[in-house]
Motif scaffolding. Structure first.
Motif, PDB file in Angstrom:
ATOM      1  N   UNK A 142       0.827  -1.215   0.000  1.00  0.00           N
ATOM      2  CA  UNK A 142       0.000   0.000   0.000  1.00  0.00           C
ATOM      3  C   UNK A 142       0.862   1.266   0.000  1.00  0.00           C
ATOM      4  N   UNK A 143       1.891   1.243  -0.822  1.00  0.00           N
ATOM      5  CA  UNK A 143       2.809   2.378  -0.912  1.00  0.00           C
ATOM      6  C   UNK A 143       2.628   3.161  -2.214  1.00  0.00           C
ATOM      7  N   UNK A 144       1.527   2.997  -2.906  1.00  0.00           N
ATOM      8  CA  UNK A 144       1.291   3.769  -4.122  1.00  0.00           C
ATOM      9  C   UNK A 144      -0.127   4.332  -4.093  1.00  0.00           C
ATOM     10  N   UNK A 145      -0.294   5.452  -4.781  1.00  0.00           N
ATOM     11  CA  UNK A 145      -1.595   6.114  -4.802  1.00  0.00           C
ATOM     12  C   UNK A 145      -1.728   6.895  -6.104  1.00  0.00           C
ATOM     13  N   UNK A 146      -2.943   6.932  -6.635  1.00  0.00           N
ATOM     14  CA  UNK A 146      -3.218   7.640  -7.879  1.00  0.00           C
ATOM     15  C   UNK A 146      -3.985   8.925  -7.575  1.00  0.00           C
ATOM     16  N   UNK A 147      -3.584  10.015  -8.236  1.00  0.00           N
ATOM     17  CA  UNK A 147      -4.152  11.337  -7.966  1.00  0.00           C
ATOM     18  C   UNK A 147      -4.801  11.906  -9.223  1.00  0.00           C
ATOM     19  N   UNK A 148      -5.811  12.743  -9.005  1.00  0.00           N
ATOM     20  CA  UNK A 148      -6.440  13.471 -10.098  1.00  0.00           C
ATOM     21  C   UNK A 148      -5.663  14.747 -10.394  1.00  0.00           C
ATOM     22  N   UNK A 149      -5.951  15.353 -11.527  1.00  0.00           N
ATOM     23  CA  UNK A 149      -5.278  16.577 -11.940  1.00  0.00           C
ATOM     24  C   UNK A 149      -5.436  17.667 -10.879  1.00  0.00           C
TER      25      UNK A 149
END
Length: 250
Positions: free
Chosen positions: A42-49
Motif C-alpha cells: 500500500x505504498x502507491x496512490x493515484x491522484x487526479x489533476x
C-alpha cells in the motif's frame, strides 16, 4: 540581442546537459519489482489533476505514471530601521513559484526549511506516485544507484535553470525556460518538439519572475518570430525552423 541570437544561446545551454533519458536507462525488471512491492505494501496512490500530493520531508517518492508539478513558497519578514525606532514587518506568504515537473520514472523529495516550503501536485489525471523510506532502497542496490543518478541529473538541470533565470531580459528567461522544459520532457512532432502537458502563463510567470500579462505578450512575440508555435489544445512547441534539437529525446 535578437530572437535568433536568443535561440542560439539557449540551444547552447541545452547542449550542456546530455545524460541518457531516464526511461531508457532504468532497468525494467527492477522497476516492475518495486511497483509490485509498492502495491502489496500500500505504498502507491493515484491522484487526479491538480490534486495535492501529501508528501513529507525525509521520504522518497517515485512517479510511476503521469507528471508531478512542484511549487515552492516562502514566508519572509523584514526589519525596517527609521531613525532610532525599529519596525518589524509581519510574515507575509509569498506567491507560489513553479519549480518544474517530475515525469514518469523520476524520483523527487520535498524539503521543509523555514521560511521555505515545497509542495507537490498531480499535473495530469491518473498520476500515480510510489513512496518509500530511503533505507527501503537497500533491497535494490542497482535501482538505488539509478535513483541517485537521477537526482544528480536533476541537480544539473537546476543549475542550468538558474543560469537561465540570471538572464537580464525577460524574453531571454522565457525562451530559456521553455527550452529547458521541452528538452527534458518534450516529445517530437511534425513542427518540432512540444511539451506534452499544458502550462499556464501564470505558472510560467511565477517560474521566471514575471507576470501573466508580460508572459502573454512575450509569447506572442516569440510566435511572431517563429520561435514557438501552438500544438494541439494549448500545448507549446519549439519550431524546427529555430535549428534547436532536443538533446534527450524520449
Amino acid at each position: 540581442m535578437t530572437l535568433s541570437t536568443t535561440v542560439k544561446l539557449n540551444s547552447s545551454i541545452a547542449n550542456m546537459s546530455s545524460p541518457p533519458h531516464p526511461d531508457n536507462s532504468r532497468p525494467f525488471l527492477a522497476w516492475q519489482r518495486i511497483s509490485d512491492w509498492a502495491s502489496e505494501h500500500y505504498r502507491c496512490r493515484t491522484f487526479n489533476k491538480d490534486e495535492k500530493i501529501p508528501a513529507r520531508p525525509g521520504l522518497l517518492y517515485l512517479v510511476q505514471k503521469g507528471s508531478v508539478r512542484l511549487l515552492g513558497n516562502a514566508q519572509v519578514s523584514a526589519t525596517l530601521k527609521k531613525n532610532s525606532s525599529t519596525t518589524r514587518m509581519p510574515l507575509v506568504a509569498a506567491e507560489e513559484a513553479f519549480l518544474g515537473f517530475v515525469g514518469a520514472g523520476q524520483p523527487f523529495e520535498v524539503v521543509a526549511q523555514p521560511p521555505f516550503t515545497l509542495q507537490s501536485f498531480a499535473h495530469v489525471d491518473q498520476t500515480t506516485v510510489i513512496w518509500l523510506y530511503w533505507n527501503d532502497l537497500d533491497t535494490w542496490p542497482h535501482f538505488q544507484k539509478e535513483v541517485l543518478d537521477a537526482f544528480r541529473r536533476q541537480h544539473q538541470r537546476k543549475l542550468l535553470w538558474l543560469s537561465t533565470l540570471g538572464q537580464r531580459r525577460t524574453i531571454d528567461r522565457l525562451l530559456g525556460f521553455l527550452t529547458l522544459l521541452i528538452d527534458e520532457h518534450g516529445e517530437q512532432c511534425e513542427q518540432g518538439y512540444y511539451l506534452p502537458f499544458p502550462l499556464t502563463h501564470a505558472q510560467i510567470g511565477s517560474a521566471i519572475g514575471s507576470t501573466r500579462v508580460t508572459v502573454t505578450r512575450l509569447m506572442g512575440k516569440l510566435r511572431q518570430g517563429g520561435m514557438i508555435q501552438n500544438y494541439g489544445e494549448g500545448l507549446i512547441c519549439i519550431s524546427k525552423e529555430t535549428g534547436w534539437k532536443q538533446q534527450n529525446p524520449g
